[in-house]
Design a protein around this motif. Structure first.
Motif, mmCIF file in Angstrom:
data_model
loop_
_atom_site.group_PDB
_atom_site.id
_atom_site.type_symbol
_atom_site.label_atom_id
_atom_site.label_comp_id
_atom_site.label_asym_id
_atom_site.label_seq_id
_atom_site.Cartn_x
_atom_site.Cartn_y
_atom_site.Cartn_z
ATOM 1 N N LYS A 250 0.861 -1.178 0.000
ATOM 2 C CA LYS A 250 0.000 0.000 0.000
ATOM 3 C C LYS A 250 0.899 1.230 0.000
ATOM 4 O O LYS A 250 1.530 1.540 1.019
ATOM 5 N N LEU A 251 0.985 1.901 -1.139
ATOM 6 C CA LEU A 251 1.859 3.057 -1.287
ATOM 7 C C LEU A 251 1.043 4.277 -1.695
ATOM 8 O O LEU A 251 0.106 4.168 -2.475
ATOM 9 N N LYS A 252 1.423 5.436 -1.190
ATOM 10 C CA LYS A 252 0.694 6.669 -1.504
ATOM 11 C C LYS A 252 0.683 6.910 -3.007
ATOM 12 O O LYS A 252 1.642 6.594 -3.712
ATOM 13 N N ILE A 253 -0.405 7.484 -3.479
ATOM 14 C CA ILE A 253 -0.540 7.815 -4.891
ATOM 15 C C ILE A 253 -0.973 9.267 -5.026
ATOM 16 O O ILE A 253 -1.902 9.718 -4.360
ATOM 17 N N TYR A 254 -0.258 10.005 -5.869
ATOM 18 C CA TYR A 254 -0.570 11.396 -6.167
ATOM 19 C C TYR A 254 -0.908 11.471 -7.657
ATOM 20 O O TYR A 254 -0.030 11.700 -8.489
ATOM 21 N N SER A 255 -2.162 11.241 -7.974
ATOM 22 C CA SER A 255 -2.536 11.128 -9.381
ATOM 23 C C SER A 255 -4.032 11.284 -9.549
ATOM 24 O O SER A 255 -4.820 10.914 -8.663
ATOM 25 N N ASP A 256 -4.440 11.816 -10.722
ATOM 26 C CA ASP A 256 -5.864 11.869 -11.028
ATOM 27 C C ASP A 256 -6.470 10.484 -11.196
ATOM 28 O O ASP A 256 -7.690 10.313 -11.160
ATOM 29 N N LEU A 257 -5.626 9.457 -11.332
ATOM 30 C CA LEU A 257 -6.120 8.080 -11.449
ATOM 31 C C LEU A 257 -6.785 7.594 -10.166
ATOM 32 O O LEU A 257 -7.478 6.575 -10.169
ATOM 33 N N ILE A 258 -6.579 8.294 -9.063
ATOM 34 C CA ILE A 258 -7.324 7.986 -7.838
ATOM 35 C C ILE A 258 -8.812 7.933 -8.152
ATOM 36 O O ILE A 258 -9.535 7.041 -7.695
ATOM 37 N N PHE A 259 -9.264 8.869 -8.963
ATOM 38 C CA PHE A 259 -10.675 8.994 -9.294
ATOM 39 C C PHE A 259 -11.001 8.503 -10.706
ATOM 40 O O PHE A 259 -11.995 7.815 -10.917
ATOM 41 N N SER A 260 -10.166 8.862 -11.669
ATOM 42 C CA SER A 260 -10.496 8.547 -13.064
ATOM 43 C C SER A 260 -10.401 7.058 -13.368
ATOM 44 O O SER A 260 -11.078 6.566 -14.270
ATOM 45 N N ILE A 262 -11.608 4.677 -11.549
ATOM 46 C CA ILE A 262 -12.943 4.168 -11.236
ATOM 47 C C ILE A 262 -13.945 4.626 -12.290
ATOM 48 O O ILE A 262 -14.788 3.847 -12.761
ATOM 49 N N GLU A 263 -13.847 5.886 -12.680
ATOM 50 C CA GLU A 263 -14.759 6.406 -13.712
ATOM 51 C C GLU A 263 -14.612 5.628 -15.014
ATOM 52 O O GLU A 263 -15.609 5.324 -15.681
ATOM 53 N N ARG A 264 -13.374 5.305 -15.387
ATOM 54 C CA ARG A 264 -13.145 4.554 -16.623
ATOM 55 C C ARG A 264 -13.745 3.146 -16.530
ATOM 56 O O ARG A 264 -14.301 2.627 -17.489
ATOM 57 N N TYR A 265 -13.604 2.525 -15.364
ATOM 58 C CA TYR A 265 -14.099 1.154 -15.194
ATOM 59 C C TYR A 265 -15.616 1.093 -15.307
ATOM 60 O O TYR A 265 -16.177 0.262 -16.032
ATOM 61 N N VAL A 272 -25.258 1.292 -12.982
ATOM 62 C CA VAL A 272 -24.315 1.398 -11.863
ATOM 63 C C VAL A 272 -24.860 2.395 -10.844
ATOM 64 O O VAL A 272 -25.325 3.482 -11.202
ATOM 65 N N GLY A 273 -24.801 2.028 -9.573
ATOM 66 C CA GLY A 273 -25.278 2.899 -8.509
ATOM 67 C C GLY A 273 -24.159 3.673 -7.854
ATOM 68 O O GLY A 273 -23.493 4.495 -8.474
ATOM 69 N N ILE A 274 -23.905 3.374 -6.590
ATOM 70 C CA ILE A 274 -22.877 4.060 -5.810
ATOM 71 C C ILE A 274 -21.534 3.347 -6.004
ATOM 72 O O ILE A 274 -21.477 2.126 -6.144
ATOM 73 N N CYS A 275 -20.459 4.134 -6.006
ATOM 74 C CA CYS A 275 -19.102 3.580 -6.066
ATOM 75 C C CYS A 275 -18.263 4.259 -4.986
ATOM 76 O O CYS A 275 -18.590 5.352 -4.524
ATOM 77 N N SER A 276 -17.163 3.627 -4.613
ATOM 78 C CA SER A 276 -16.334 4.210 -3.555
ATOM 79 C C SER A 276 -14.954 3.572 -3.543
ATOM 80 O O SER A 276 -14.730 2.503 -4.118
ATOM 81 N N HIS A 277 -14.037 4.252 -2.864
ATOM 82 C CA HIS A 277 -12.759 3.658 -2.483
ATOM 83 C C HIS A 277 -12.958 2.959 -1.140
ATOM 84 O O HIS A 277 -13.718 3.439 -0.295
ATOM 85 N N LEU A 302 -16.901 8.812 -1.917
ATOM 86 C CA LEU A 302 -18.044 8.273 -2.648
ATOM 87 C C LEU A 302 -18.216 8.899 -4.028
ATOM 88 O O LEU A 302 -18.001 10.097 -4.212
ATOM 89 N N LEU A 303 -18.650 8.082 -4.984
ATOM 90 C CA LEU A 303 -19.117 8.571 -6.278
ATOM 91 C C LEU A 303 -20.607 8.266 -6.346
ATOM 92 O O LEU A 303 -21.020 7.108 -6.402
ATOM 93 N N LEU A 304 -21.426 9.322 -6.342
ATOM 94 C CA LEU A 304 -22.870 9.191 -6.176
ATOM 95 C C LEU A 304 -23.626 9.682 -7.398
ATOM 96 O O LEU A 304 -23.193 10.619 -8.088
ATOM 97 N N LEU A 305 -24.781 9.082 -7.638
ATOM 98 C CA LEU A 305 -25.717 9.622 -8.617
ATOM 99 C C LEU A 305 -26.375 10.871 -8.042
ATOM 100 O O LEU A 305 -26.652 10.935 -6.836
ATOM 101 N N THR A 306 -26.656 11.853 -8.887
ATOM 102 C CA THR A 306 -27.289 13.077 -8.396
ATOM 103 C C THR A 306 -28.813 13.060 -8.525
ATOM 104 O O THR A 306 -29.480 13.933 -7.973
ATOM 105 N N ASN A 307 -29.366 12.066 -9.222
ATOM 106 C CA ASN A 307 -30.814 12.095 -9.432
ATOM 107 C C ASN A 307 -31.571 11.929 -8.118
ATOM 108 O O ASN A 307 -31.054 11.378 -7.147
#
Length: 439
Positions: A250-260, A262-265, A272-277, A302-307
């Motif tokens: 488990k090593l620190k990561i400094y990258s937009d891939l932290i979020f993107s 998951i978005e790509r996957y 798809v509903g809720i997603c998270s780390h 969390l990555l949430l739907l806004t509806n």
């Protein structure tokens, strides 16, 4: 004495003693165990790799180096009619003594087993290394990143980490604290960082409602819904860092891939509903964990739907309860282990809910949270809003931790969903490991 090999597992207290390579001292100690208790010796642990189950290849995720892929074990059995759990634990502790690294009962009443790991052959982590974006190789983040914050204008842990990653984000604050956040944080940033940070005045003082984080969370969802955004990231304000988990490290990561990443996957999937780390403390180094946990609890990143179908409704444990709302809706919900977040447990950091509804992180605060969650789930169960395939008190129960007398355990797999979307893994065509370097 009845030979343990003639007894079924349900008739016995089962003990697993795991090790990588026995020392001479450990070999001598194991010889002291009565042969009548020994079911198997020096058996190679049989753990299957499960990374291919989810077709995840956005970033490398190798769980083949986990402890359970490398270890051997002794299996002991003690007849339940003759020996208590206390006897079993005391028996093995008296023999193995200082050679025990960790020991604990795991599982529910019917399948509970005593797990023991012996000292030795521990892989040391080089925690000084971190992952960084390779220059000019960014993977753009699609959805806006929101941080809900209260009383932490002098801390801003999550925001400070995102600045190190050079990631744009929005901090939603109460009207009475807007000037405090501007003067104590935003105005002290350099011009480059100011472009990445947006302080959003909610024009409300939600803490006066005494309803925890739910009102401001719903404000954030409504805010982005009005902007025409389908999803948004919602982060707690006390996240220390994010870590990439791969090859048992488990090593620190400094990258937009932290979020993107998951978005790509999830881009390849419907409904798809809720997603998270996942939280760092729940995924131990050197264990062979799958890359995704399907349809269970989601935490502080969390990555949430806004509806309008999904909104936060509760004072305590709002993350647990909205996770269940997403599950019973039939949507596919992903919690990811390839990127983990690190933060202190609820009630430990000052500010936020700690000084209000969490009672300064006291045992009383933990009790109130647990009892509220139990009562709310009981209502949902009695009104038929949630269906389960077990007794209610086996679905949710108190499982105390070292620092908490009250801590819930929920068996999400026991939730019955009539219209569950079937998960069928798809392979995303682009791997993004070449966007990162380790240094």
């Amino acid at each position: 004495m009845v030979k343990t090999k003639k007894l079924t597992e349900k008739e016995c207290h089962v003990v697993f003693i795991r090790y990588i390579k026995l020392t001479e001292k450990q070999e001598e100690l194991l010889k002291q165990i009565d042969e009548d208790f020994i079911y198997k010796k020096n058996e190679k642990e049989k753990k299957k790799q499960i990374k291919d189950k989810y077709g995840f290849n956005i970033l490398e995720y190798d769980n083949s180096t986990g402890y359970y892929n490398r270890c051997y074990r002794y299996i002991l059995r003690f007849e339940k009619k003759k020996y208590s759990k206390d006897f079993v634990k005391e028996y093995v502790e008296n023999i193995l003594k200082d050679e025990i690294k960790c020991i604990d009962w795991n599982g529910n009443d019917e399948t509970e087993k005593l797990g023991i790991r012996l000292k030795g052959d521990e892989k040391k982590l080089n925690t000084k290394l971190s992952y960084y974006n390779i220059e000019n190789r960014n993977c753009s983040i699609k959805y806006p990143i929101s941080i809900l914050s209260y009383g932490r204008y002098n801390q801003n842990k999550t925001s400070k980490y995102l600045l190190k990653c050079q990631i744009k984000h929005y901090i939603f604050v109460e009207e009475s604290e807007y000037d405090l956040y501007m003067n104590n944080y935003y105005n002290k940033l350099n011009d480059k960082d100011k472009w990445l940070v947006n302080i959003i005045n909610t024009y409300n003082d939600f803490h006066l409602l005494n309803l925890g984080g739910s009102p401001v969370r719903n404000y954030i969802l409504d805010y982005w819904l009005k902007q025409g955004v389908e999803r948004c990231w919602m982060l707690d304000d006390n996240i220390n860092c994010y870590k990439r988990y791969n090859k048992g490290l488990k090593l620190k990561i400094y990258s937009d891939l932290i979020f993107s990443s998951i978005e790509r996957y999830i881009k390849e999937y419907d409904n798809v509903g809720i997603c998270s780390h996942n939280i760092c403390g729940f995924v131990r180094s050197n264990l062979n964990r799958g890359v995704i946990v399907l349809n269970q609890k989601h935490y502080s990143s969390l990555l949430l739907l806004t509806n309008k179908q999904f909104r936060f409704k509760h004072k305590y444990n709002e993350d647990v309860l909205i996770s269940i709302d997403y599950i019973i809706s039939g949507k596919i919900n992903f919690c990811f282990n390839h990127i983990l977040y690190n933060k202190n447990t609820s009630g430990k950091d000052t500010g936020g809910n700690t000084n209000t509804i969490y009672k300064n992180g006291s045992q009383e605060g933990y009790r109130l949270k647990y009892e509220y969650l139990y009562d709310e789930l009981k209502k949902m169960y009695e009104y038929g809003l949630i269906k389960i395939n077990c007794d209610f008190d086996k679905f949710i129960f108190n499982k105390p931790l070292k620092s908490k007398d009250y801590h819930h355990s929920i068996q999400y797999n026991n939730i019955i969903v009539d219209n569950q979307t079937i998960f069928e893994p798809k392979i995303y065509p682009v791997k993004l490991d070449d966007h990162l370097e380790l240094r």
